[in-house]
Design a protein around this motif. Structure first.
Motif, PDB file in Angstrom:
ATOM      1  N   ILE A 123      48.611  11.741  23.494  1.00  0.00           N
ATOM      2  CA  ILE A 123      49.182  12.639  22.485  1.00  0.00           C
ATOM      3  C   ILE A 123      48.221  12.750  21.308  1.00  0.00           C
ATOM      4  CG2 ILE A 123      51.119  13.053  20.918  1.00  0.00           C
ATOM      5  CD1 ILE A 123      52.762  11.174  22.820  1.00  0.00           C
ATOM      6  N   ARG A 124      47.992  13.989  20.899  1.00  0.00           N
ATOM      7  CA  ARG A 124      47.198  14.251  19.696  1.00  0.00           C
ATOM      8  C   ARG A 124      48.016  15.164  18.794  1.00  0.00           C
ATOM      9  NH1 ARG A 124      40.969  14.832  21.503  1.00  0.00           N
ATOM     10  NH2 ARG A 124      40.814  12.778  22.445  1.00  0.00           N
ATOM     11  N   THR A 125      47.768  15.043  17.505  1.00  0.00           N
ATOM     12  CA  THR A 125      48.511  15.855  16.548  1.00  0.00           C
ATOM     13  C   THR A 125      47.548  16.596  15.640  1.00  0.00           C
ATOM     14  OG1 THR A 125      50.311  14.254  16.564  1.00  0.00           O
ATOM     15  CG2 THR A 125      50.251  15.787  14.716  1.00  0.00           C
ATOM     16  N   ALA A 126      47.790  17.880  15.498  1.00  0.00           N
ATOM     17  CA  ALA A 126      47.084  18.698  14.516  1.00  0.00           C
ATOM     18  C   ALA A 126      47.911  18.596  13.236  1.00  0.00           C
ATOM     19  CB  ALA A 126      46.967  20.139  15.004  1.00  0.00           C
ATOM     20  N   ALA A 127      47.567  17.646  12.389  1.00  0.00           N
ATOM     21  CA  ALA A 127      48.417  17.239  11.271  1.00  0.00           C
ATOM     22  C   ALA A 127      48.760  18.359  10.298  1.00  0.00           C
ATOM     23  CB  ALA A 127      47.753  16.091  10.514  1.00  0.00           C
ATOM     24  N   HIS A 128      47.858  19.301  10.088  1.00  0.00           N
ATOM     25  CA  HIS A 128      48.073  20.320   9.058  1.00  0.00           C
ATOM     26  C   HIS A 128      48.387  21.700   9.625  1.00  0.00           C
ATOM     27  CE1 HIS A 128      46.712  17.310   6.248  1.00  0.00           C
ATOM     28  NE2 HIS A 128      45.656  17.118   7.005  1.00  0.00           N
ATOM     29  N   SER A 129      48.565  21.787  10.930  1.00  0.00           N
ATOM     30  CA  SER A 129      48.805  23.075  11.571  1.00  0.00           C
ATOM     31  C   SER A 129      50.276  23.278  11.861  1.00  0.00           C
ATOM     32  CB  SER A 129      47.979  23.185  12.861  1.00  0.00           C
ATOM     33  OG  SER A 129      46.606  23.201  12.533  1.00  0.00           O
ATOM     34  N   ARG A 130      50.603  24.544  12.136  1.00  0.00           N
ATOM     35  CA  ARG A 130      51.987  24.935  12.396  1.00  0.00           C
ATOM     36  C   ARG A 130      52.135  25.351  13.850  1.00  0.00           C
ATOM     37  NH1 ARG A 130      54.547  25.811   7.362  1.00  0.00           N
ATOM     38  NH2 ARG A 130      53.064  25.704   5.658  1.00  0.00           N
ATOM     39  N   HIS A 131      53.324  25.820  14.206  1.00  0.00           N
ATOM     40  CA  HIS A 131      53.605  26.176  15.595  1.00  0.00           C
ATOM     41  C   HIS A 131      52.699  27.295  16.104  1.00  0.00           C
ATOM     42  CE1 HIS A 131      56.235  26.076  19.113  1.00  0.00           C
ATOM     43  NE2 HIS A 131      56.148  27.390  19.145  1.00  0.00           N
ATOM     44  N   PHE A 132      52.521  28.328  15.308  1.00  0.00           N
ATOM     45  CA  PHE A 132      51.761  29.495  15.742  1.00  0.00           C
ATOM     46  C   PHE A 132      50.375  29.586  15.129  1.00  0.00           C
ATOM     47  CE2 PHE A 132      56.225  30.920  16.021  1.00  0.00           C
ATOM     48  CZ  PHE A 132      56.253  31.254  17.362  1.00  0.00           C
ATOM     49  N   ASP A 133      50.070  28.716  14.189  1.00  0.00           N
ATOM     50  CA  ASP A 133      48.851  28.888  13.416  1.00  0.00           C
ATOM     51  C   ASP A 133      48.160  27.544  13.208  1.00  0.00           C
ATOM     52  OD1 ASP A 133      47.151  30.660  11.874  1.00  0.00           O
ATOM     53  OD2 ASP A 133      47.892  29.603  10.105  1.00  0.00           O
ATOM     54  N   TYR A 134      46.921  27.461  13.685  1.00  0.00           N
ATOM     55  CA  TYR A 134      46.122  26.245  13.512  1.00  0.00           C
ATOM     56  C   TYR A 134      45.069  26.490  12.446  1.00  0.00           C
ATOM     57  CZ  TYR A 134      48.206  24.363  17.714  1.00  0.00           C
ATOM     58  OH  TYR A 134      49.108  23.881  18.620  1.00  0.00           O
ATOM     59  N   ILE A 135      44.924  25.534  11.530  1.00  0.00           N
ATOM     60  CA  ILE A 135      43.860  25.677  10.550  1.00  0.00           C
ATOM     61  C   ILE A 135      42.533  25.603  11.305  1.00  0.00           C
ATOM     62  CG2 ILE A 135      45.278  24.756   8.666  1.00  0.00           C
ATOM     63  CD1 ILE A 135      43.614  22.154   8.894  1.00  0.00           C
ATOM     64  N   PRO A 136      41.484  26.243  10.783  1.00  0.00           N
ATOM     65  CA  PRO A 136      40.216  26.345  11.539  1.00  0.00           C
ATOM     66  C   PRO A 136      39.665  25.014  12.049  1.00  0.00           C
ATOM     67  CG  PRO A 136      40.169  27.816   9.665  1.00  0.00           C
ATOM     68  CD  PRO A 136      41.439  27.012   9.538  1.00  0.00           C
ATOM     69  N   GLU A 137      39.676  23.991  11.229  1.00  0.00           N
ATOM     70  CA  GLU A 137      39.133  22.690  11.656  1.00  0.00           C
ATOM     71  C   GLU A 137      39.925  22.128  12.841  1.00  0.00           C
ATOM     72  OE1 GLU A 137      39.260  18.239   9.869  1.00  0.00           O
ATOM     73  OE2 GLU A 137      38.517  19.785   8.507  1.00  0.00           O
ATOM     74  N   GLU A 138      41.249  22.215  12.770  1.00  0.00           N
ATOM     75  CA  GLU A 138      42.072  21.689  13.850  1.00  0.00           C
ATOM     76  C   GLU A 138      42.022  22.582  15.086  1.00  0.00           C
ATOM     77  OE1 GLU A 138      45.165  19.007  11.257  1.00  0.00           O
ATOM     78  OE2 GLU A 138      45.833  20.993  11.886  1.00  0.00           O
ATOM     79  N   ARG A 139      41.799  23.860  14.901  1.00  0.00           N
ATOM     80  CA  ARG A 139      41.616  24.757  16.051  1.00  0.00           C
ATOM     81  C   ARG A 139      40.352  24.374  16.812  1.00  0.00           C
ATOM     82  NH1 ARG A 139      42.891  30.721  16.597  1.00  0.00           N
ATOM     83  NH2 ARG A 139      43.981  30.254  14.674  1.00  0.00           N
TER      84      ARG A 139
END
Length: 159
Positions: A123-139
């Motif tokens: 399991i990994r988590t994109a801590a600052h991203s939302r359901h439909f939108d990933y911040i560029p770094e996490e994308r």
């Protein structure tokens, strides 16, 4: 559905890369407000979240109520399936990479409790991203993780 297929047809699955696994659904206020803004066609171009939702659903402008009402049975089905699918992870035999969003407006953070003790699940988590939108770094991190996962689970391509 992907987890069900992996359990029913394990010989056909090299692995699963899953995003925003909704084993526990929790709609946060931001999810409701974005949905209502989209239904009314009140999406500001400077709002980073609502345009991402609109792109996801291929919406252009206001959604007529007669169309929006048709979504209700699909959401009810999703809630039912989420409850049923909580038992599936323990039966998975293939490698599974789960990517959850830390600020997801629809998938509850407690979804991971059904996945975290399963041997083949990471399991990994994109801590600052939302359901439909990933911040560029996490994308970028998500895409790198996906490429790495594919390299790990797929056989080498012969040329």
């Amino acid at each position: 559905l992907a987890m069900e297929a992996a359990v029913r047809f394990p010989e056909s699955m090299a692995g699963l890369f899953l995003m925003a696994v909704p084993l526990k659904i929790r709609v946060r206020p931001g999810g409701f407000s974005n949905a209502f803004r989209i239904l009314r066609g009140c999406i500001r171009e400077d709002d980073p979240i609502a345009p991402a939702v609109r792109r996801t659903f291929a919406l252009d402008g206001r959604v007529p109520l007669r169309i929006a009402v048709r979504w209700i049975p699909r959401y009810l089905e999703l809630f039912r399936m989420a409850r049923q699918d909580r038992r599936i992870p323990e039966s998975l035999e293939c490698p599974v990479m789960v990517y959850q969003s830390g600020k997801d407006e629809f998938v509850g953070r407690s979804s991971v409790k059904y996945l975290k003790n399963v041997p083949h699940v990471t399991i990994r988590t994109a801590a600052h991203s939302r359901h439909f939108d990933y911040i560029p770094e996490e994308r970028r991190e998500l895409l790198a993780c996906f490429r790495e996962f594919l390299e790990d689970v797929l056989p080498p391509v012969s040329r």
